[in-house]
Design an enzyme around this catalytic site. Structure first.
Site, PDB file in Angstrom:
ATOM      1  N   GLU A  43       0.855  -1.192   0.000  1.00 23.37           N
ATOM      2  CA  GLU A  43       0.000   0.000   0.000  1.00 23.37           C
ATOM      3  C   GLU A  43       0.888   1.237   0.000  1.00 23.37           C
ATOM      4  O   GLU A  43       1.741   1.386   0.869  1.00 23.37           O
ATOM      5  CB  GLU A  43      -0.883  -0.019   1.254  1.00 23.37           C
ATOM      6  CG  GLU A  43      -1.513   1.295   1.617  1.00 23.37           C
ATOM      7  CD  GLU A  43      -1.985   1.343   3.067  1.00 23.37           C
ATOM      8  OE1 GLU A  43      -2.113   2.464   3.602  1.00 23.37           O
ATOM      9  OE2 GLU A  43      -2.212   0.269   3.665  1.00 23.37           O
ATOM     10  N   LYS A 131      -9.829  -2.549   8.408  1.00 20.77           N
ATOM     11  CA  LYS A 131      -8.521  -2.174   8.929  1.00 20.77           C
ATOM     12  C   LYS A 131      -8.726  -1.728  10.381  1.00 20.77           C
ATOM     13  O   LYS A 131      -9.298  -0.665  10.632  1.00 20.77           O
ATOM     14  CB  LYS A 131      -7.946  -1.039   8.079  1.00 20.77           C
ATOM     15  CG  LYS A 131      -6.721  -0.335   8.649  1.00 20.77           C
ATOM     16  CD  LYS A 131      -6.351   0.831   7.736  1.00 20.77           C
ATOM     17  CE  LYS A 131      -5.305   1.724   8.354  1.00 20.77           C
ATOM     18  NZ  LYS A 131      -4.939   2.829   7.437  1.00 20.77           N
TER      19      LYS A 131
END
Length: 215
Positions: A43, A131
């Site tokens: 990411e 998350k």
């Protein structure tokens, strides 16, 4: 990338590397080094320098199948720009407009949440996985507590996750973990000292023997 593809990648890789730095060229080198040495679920945070260029250049270097996403995506415009740059999935720090916007673009989303209300909102908004952020203060006990009412939610703890904590989270049922500083160090700022050694330690978490309690 379809939601099932992201879930499969999280389940098998177990580690999302988070690259955020003040030097775009160094950040790109960091992404390529991570992938080359075995951590290929990466990411790139939009809060880093030249992040969209990093994503665009990494996509060109790694090809269409690379597991490259954009993080710290806050707005619908952020999501659109990340998609245009080549992000295959989106990561948000909270349940923002970017979740629904990303789903509308056909991208799976790892949406940030911390409380039961936020977890429920993330799933209602279309998040592929949650998350758990910031995971550090609540630790493994927070993950275990949330898995009680949300046994089918794929959780990915992020924030303060070093190699030891990563093993604990995975054993307690996390699908994967997201790791920034403890893995990347200052490589994305131009100092790659120790990066390959840290990559080796975290890449080992992908072994199927690591995962004990999760479903």
């Amino acid at each position: 990338m379809q939601p099932s593809d992201l879930l499969s990648a999280l389940r098998t890789r177990r580690v999302v590397a988070i690259v955020r730095g003040g030097d775009g060229a160094a950040a790109l080198d960091t992404v390529l080094t991570l992938v080359r040495h075995g951590i290929d679920l990466v990411e790139v945070s939009l809060s880093g320098a030249d992040a969209l260029d990093v994503i665009r250049d990494a996509r060109a270097a790694l090809g269409p199948d690379a597991l490259l996403g954009a993080g710290t995506v806050l707005t619908a415009q952020d999501a659109r720009r990340a998609a245009e740059a080549g992000a295959a999935y989106i990561v948000t720090p909270a349940v923002t407009e970017a979740v629904a916007a990303s789903r509308a673009l056909g991208l799976p989303v790892l949406a940030g949440a911390l409380t039961p209300t936020e977890v429920a909102a993330a799933r209602a908004a279309g998040a592929t996985a949650v998350k758990l952020f910031p995971a550090g203060p609540g630790g493994v006990e927070l993950l275990r507590a949330l898995r009680g009412p949300f046994p089918d939610v794929p959780f990915v703890p992020v924030g303060g996750v070093d190699a030891a904590a990563a093993r604990e989270y995975l054993a307690a049922g996390a699908l994967a973990v997201g790791v920034g500083g403890p893995l990347v160090g200052r490589a994305a700022d131009g100092d790659p000292t120790g990066l390959t050694e840290r990559v080796a330690a975290f890449a080992a978490l992908g072994s199927p023997t690591t995962h004990k309690e999760s479903s």
